[in-house]
Design a protein around this motif. Structure first.
Motif, mmCIF file in Angstrom:
data_model
loop_
_atom_site.group_PDB
_atom_site.id
_atom_site.type_symbol
_atom_site.label_atom_id
_atom_site.label_comp_id
_atom_site.label_asym_id
_atom_site.label_seq_id
_atom_site.Cartn_x
_atom_site.Cartn_y
_atom_site.Cartn_z
ATOM 1 N N TYR A 254 30.401 53.743 35.001
ATOM 2 C CA TYR A 254 30.326 53.060 36.293
ATOM 3 C C TYR A 254 30.159 51.553 36.108
ATOM 4 O O TYR A 254 30.791 50.757 36.817
ATOM 5 N N LEU A 255 29.309 51.140 35.167
ATOM 6 C CA LEU A 255 29.084 49.717 34.933
ATOM 7 C C LEU A 255 30.381 49.012 34.537
ATOM 8 O O LEU A 255 30.697 47.926 35.046
ATOM 9 N N LEU A 256 31.122 49.621 33.622
ATOM 10 C CA LEU A 256 32.376 49.010 33.184
ATOM 11 C C LEU A 256 33.419 49.032 34.294
ATOM 12 O O LEU A 256 34.114 48.033 34.532
ATOM 13 N N LEU A 257 33.524 50.141 34.999
ATOM 14 C CA LEU A 257 34.491 50.248 36.084
ATOM 15 C C LEU A 257 34.187 49.263 37.200
ATOM 16 O O LEU A 257 35.091 48.647 37.780
ATOM 17 N N SER A 258 32.903 49.119 37.516
ATOM 18 C CA SER A 258 32.493 48.188 38.562
ATOM 19 C C SER A 258 32.856 46.758 38.184
ATOM 20 O O SER A 258 33.366 45.990 39.013
ATOM 21 N N TYR A 259 32.619 46.415 36.920
ATOM 22 C CA TYR A 259 32.996 45.079 36.438
ATOM 23 C C TYR A 259 34.506 44.864 36.570
ATOM 24 O O TYR A 259 34.965 43.816 37.072
ATOM 25 N N GLU A 260 35.285 45.841 36.148
ATOM 26 C CA GLU A 260 36.746 45.704 36.176
ATOM 27 C C GLU A 260 37.261 45.582 37.608
ATOM 28 O O GLU A 260 38.146 44.756 37.895
ATOM 29 N N LEU A 261 36.706 46.371 38.522
ATOM 30 C CA LEU A 261 37.132 46.286 39.919
ATOM 31 C C LEU A 261 36.742 44.956 40.548
ATOM 32 O O LEU A 261 37.508 44.389 41.344
ATOM 33 N N LYS A 262 35.573 44.442 40.181
ATOM 34 C CA LYS A 262 35.137 43.161 40.736
ATOM 35 C C LYS A 262 36.023 42.020 40.243
ATOM 36 O O LYS A 262 36.367 41.109 41.006
ATOM 37 N N VAL A 263 36.395 42.052 38.962
ATOM 38 C CA VAL A 263 37.288 41.033 38.420
ATOM 39 C C VAL A 263 38.630 41.080 39.131
ATOM 40 O O VAL A 263 39.169 40.042 39.553
ATOM 41 N N ILE A 264 39.169 42.280 39.304
ATOM 42 C CA ILE A 264 40.471 42.438 39.950
ATOM 43 C C ILE A 264 40.412 41.999 41.407
ATOM 44 O O ILE A 264 41.302 41.295 41.901
ATOM 45 N N ALA A 265 39.345 42.399 42.115
ATOM 46 C CA ALA A 265 39.203 42.008 43.524
ATOM 47 C C ALA A 265 39.043 40.497 43.656
ATOM 48 O O ALA A 265 39.609 39.879 44.569
ATOM 49 N N PHE A 266 38.265 39.881 42.757
ATOM 50 C CA PHE A 266 38.031 38.429 42.814
ATOM 51 C C PHE A 266 39.332 37.660 42.607
ATOM 52 O O PHE A 266 39.663 36.754 43.382
ATOM 53 N N LEU A 267 40.090 38.026 41.575
ATOM 54 C CA LEU A 267 41.328 37.302 41.276
ATOM 55 C C LEU A 267 42.417 37.597 42.304
ATOM 56 O O LEU A 267 43.221 36.725 42.618
ATOM 57 N N ALA A 268 42.426 38.809 42.843
ATOM 58 C CA ALA A 268 43.415 39.143 43.875
ATOM 59 C C ALA A 268 43.140 38.387 45.176
ATOM 60 O O ALA A 268 44.041 38.248 46.013
ATOM 61 N N GLY A 269 41.922 37.886 45.333
ATOM 62 C CA GLY A 269 41.552 37.179 46.550
ATOM 63 C C GLY A 269 42.103 35.779 46.653
ATOM 64 O O GLY A 269 42.095 35.185 47.737
ATOM 65 N N PHE A 270 42.602 35.221 45.543
ATOM 66 C CA PHE A 270 43.177 33.877 45.592
ATOM 67 C C PHE A 270 44.491 33.905 46.371
ATOM 68 O O PHE A 270 45.314 34.830 46.193
ATOM 69 N N PRO A 271 44.721 32.896 47.226
ATOM 70 C CA PRO A 271 45.966 32.865 48.023
ATOM 71 C C PRO A 271 47.217 32.846 47.153
ATOM 72 O O PRO A 271 48.259 33.321 47.565
ATOM 73 N N PHE A 272 47.088 32.261 45.953
ATOM 74 C CA PHE A 272 48.245 32.120 45.066
ATOM 75 C C PHE A 272 48.270 33.210 43.986
ATOM 76 O O PHE A 272 48.914 33.049 42.950
ATOM 77 N N ALA A 273 47.570 34.304 44.229
ATOM 78 C CA ALA A 273 47.433 35.334 43.186
ATOM 79 C C ALA A 273 48.775 35.889 42.737
ATOM 80 O O ALA A 273 48.965 36.184 41.548
ATOM 81 N N SER A 274 49.712 36.045 43.662
ATOM 82 C CA SER A 274 50.994 36.633 43.273
ATOM 83 C C SER A 274 52.115 36.109 44.156
ATOM 84 O O SER A 274 51.883 35.612 45.258
ATOM 85 N N LEU A 275 53.298 36.230 43.624
ATOM 86 C CA LEU A 275 54.502 35.870 44.356
ATOM 87 C C LEU A 275 55.411 37.087 44.432
ATOM 88 O O LEU A 275 55.464 37.900 43.505
ATOM 89 N N SER A 276 56.123 37.211 45.536
ATOM 90 C CA SER A 276 57.082 38.292 45.677
ATOM 91 C C SER A 276 58.396 37.874 45.029
ATOM 92 O O SER A 276 58.925 36.799 45.304
ATOM 93 N N VAL A 277 58.891 38.731 44.137
ATOM 94 C CA VAL A 277 60.170 38.484 43.468
ATOM 95 C C VAL A 277 61.083 39.667 43.791
ATOM 96 O O VAL A 277 61.269 40.568 42.957
ATOM 97 N N PRO A 278 61.637 39.684 45.000
ATOM 98 C CA PRO A 278 62.388 40.872 45.430
ATOM 99 C C PRO A 278 63.669 41.101 44.649
ATOM 100 O O PRO A 278 64.186 42.215 44.613
ATOM 101 N N ASN A 279 64.183 40.058 44.028
ATOM 102 C CA ASN A 279 65.477 40.194 43.352
ATOM 103 C C ASN A 279 65.399 39.727 41.901
ATOM 104 O O ASN A 279 66.245 38.955 41.445
#
Length: 494
Positions: free
Chosen positions: A435-460
């Motif tokens: 749980y400790l490791l999973l919680s850390y990993e989810l928090k890191v992913i949630a934190f970085l995904a929260g940035f407006p520039f986290a990802s770009l759509s590349v449909p093609n």
């Protein structure tokens, strides 16, 4: 000579299946090519003409690949075709474990009517606990699946994705009634039961949503992910860690080998293979798990014995055998593609990556695991871009912060479920550490995904660019070997 014949057979057959996946080829032309090339093989074998024989073998197996795909590319059954967009009342058997989603569950039901047999994908609610092997009576509007556009703007070939499993129709929110239980294969039923118990022990020992992540890491169970959580993984470029592939299984097996490094080499390999067999059983013995298990065993043997050349041929042969069994997997099965690509990375790229991780301690095999993890990520990235159309701008920091902990997390999760099958009390401390490791990993992913520039759509993201990137990878990893092979042949022919 034998090696070149082997590669001609494997690559010729695969190319034939690939061509037939995209283009309709005249059947009479295929049969004619098979006959002519076979006669050429007989003649050239007797005349000892090396390169002409190899070319003839290649052409023969290419035509054979086209023919094999033609055999499985059957037309939908006439009775069900005539009832599309109409309400039907059918009886059938659930032939796979229910696919439980966030808001519903999907059942694959094999049914027969007026001599025609087919599979129907039925969407139902959560009112009933359906199991593999249940005989059911169901009704609803019979529809044909349609391709759809994903959130990133890419068209998903849903028709062929279902067709590879023999599914031609769907019914949404059917009226369904269970007639009887336990009609399926007894071995398969036992495997699904074991998987359910295994995941249940993890759920008891690890709270949600961490337990969902653990199920994804070990068994590729992503169906219960919320849309928000799934999108966070996509936006941070970490969705690959919860895909059911040989890469995930190899990591667990390698950890087992590291823990028992004091044993003789064969004993360590044996423990790793046993771990893989247990994984396949826990996953219910499904085709995706079997493919992942085969790839993992090959990667494990290659890395443990340093016999990458022999394992390379075994890897290619395993891939070809899977394609022979179901030609649709080559183009339409992402799990097969991801497993194959990641396994190549584990076997060939990770040794070259190790020099960049000299700063990582060798204790517990961490340096080796870090190189394996990053090699796999680099190798699958172009594939993910092409298939998912999402370019994560935070993928590098996300993977740096998360991936080094994934192998240990997976090992703890595997032990949590396994020990929990013996006694729940044993799994509690392991579950807490997980749980400790999973919680850390989810928090890191949630934190970085929260940035407006986290990802770009590349449909093609271009297929051509994807092929060029992988051609470069192939040239970098195997260019010297290919060059020396042709040079040696040319020298021998003089």
């Amino acid at each position: 000579m034998k090696d070149r014949i082997f590669y001609s057979i494997c690559f010729g057959f695969t190319l034939g299946v690939l061509l037939r996946s995209f283009f309709i080829v005249n059947f009479n032309l295929v049969i004619f090519t098979l006959i002519i090339s076979f006669l050429s093989i007989l003649f050239l074998y007797l005349s000892k003409t090396k390169w002409s024989l190899i070319i003839s073998v290649f052409i023969f197996t290419l035509a054979l690949g086209i023919y094999r795909f033609h055999m499985v590319d059957v037309e939908p059954p006439l009775f069900f075709e005539s009832r599309v967009d109409e309400k039907v009342n059918l009886t059938g058997e659930i032939v796979d474990e229910p696919d439980i989603r966030e808001f519903n569950q999907k059942l694959i039901i094999k049914t027969e009517a007026e001599g025609d047999v087919t599979k129907v994908l039925v969407t139902v609610g959560f009112g009933e606990d359906y199991k593999y092997g249940d005989e059911v009576k169901f009704s609803g509007k019979l529809q044909k699946p349609e391709n759809f556009i994903t959130d990133t703007g890419k068209e998903f070939d849903y028709i062929n994705y279902l067709k590879k499993d023999g599914i031609f129709y769907s019914i949404n929110y059917s009226n369904i009634e269970i007639i009887s239980h336990g009609n399926g294969n007894k071995v398969k039923s036992a495997l699904f039961y074991m998987k359910e118990k295994f995941l249940g022990k993890i759920d008891f020992a690890i709270s949600s949503p961490e337990d969902l992540l653990m199920g994804g890491l070990i068994l590729g169970e992503r169906a219960s992910f919320s849309q928000e959580l799934r999108q966070q993984f996509i936006d941070t470029g970490t969705i690959h860690i919860v895909a059911l592939s040989g890469y995930n299984v190899t990591i667990i097996a390698e950890w087992i080998m590291k823990l028992f490094a004091f044993l003789p080499l064969n004993a360590g390999i044996g423990l790793g293979i046993i771990t893989i067999l247990l994984f396949v059983m826990m996953a219910g013995g499904q085709s995706t798990a079997l493919r992942a298990g085969i790839m993992a065993v090959l990667a494990l043997v290659a890395r443990a014995t340093d016999r990458t050349y022999d394992v390379a041929r075994a890897l290619i042969l395993a891939g070809v055998l899977m394609i022979i069994f179901n030609p649709y997997v080559l183009v339409y099965d992402v799990s097969f593609q991801l497993s194959f690509i990641a396994t190549v990375a584990v076997i060939y790229l990770s040794p070259r990556m190790e020099k960049y991780f000299m700063w990582v301690t060798e204790r517990f095999g961490l340096r080796d695991i870090a190189s394996v993890t990053f090699a796999a990520y680099i190798f699958v990235l172009p594939f993910i871009l092409y298939k998912m159309g999402n370019l994560s701008l935070v993928a590098l920091p996300a993977n740096i912060l998360v991936l080094p902990f994934i192998p240990f997390t997976m090992m703890l999760g595997f032990l949590t479920g396994l020990v929990g099958l013996i006694w729940y009390g044993f799994s509690v401390p392991l579950g807490f550490l997980s749980y400790l490791l999973l919680s850390y990993e989810l928090k890191v992913i949630a934190f970085l995904a929260g940035f407006p520039f986290a990802s770009l759509s590349v449909p093609n993201f271009p297929l051509l660019l994807t092929l060029i990137i992988y051609a470069y990878f192939v040239y970098t990893l195997f260019g010297q070997s290919i060059k020396s092979l042709f040079t040696r042949d040319f020298t021998e022919s003089l």
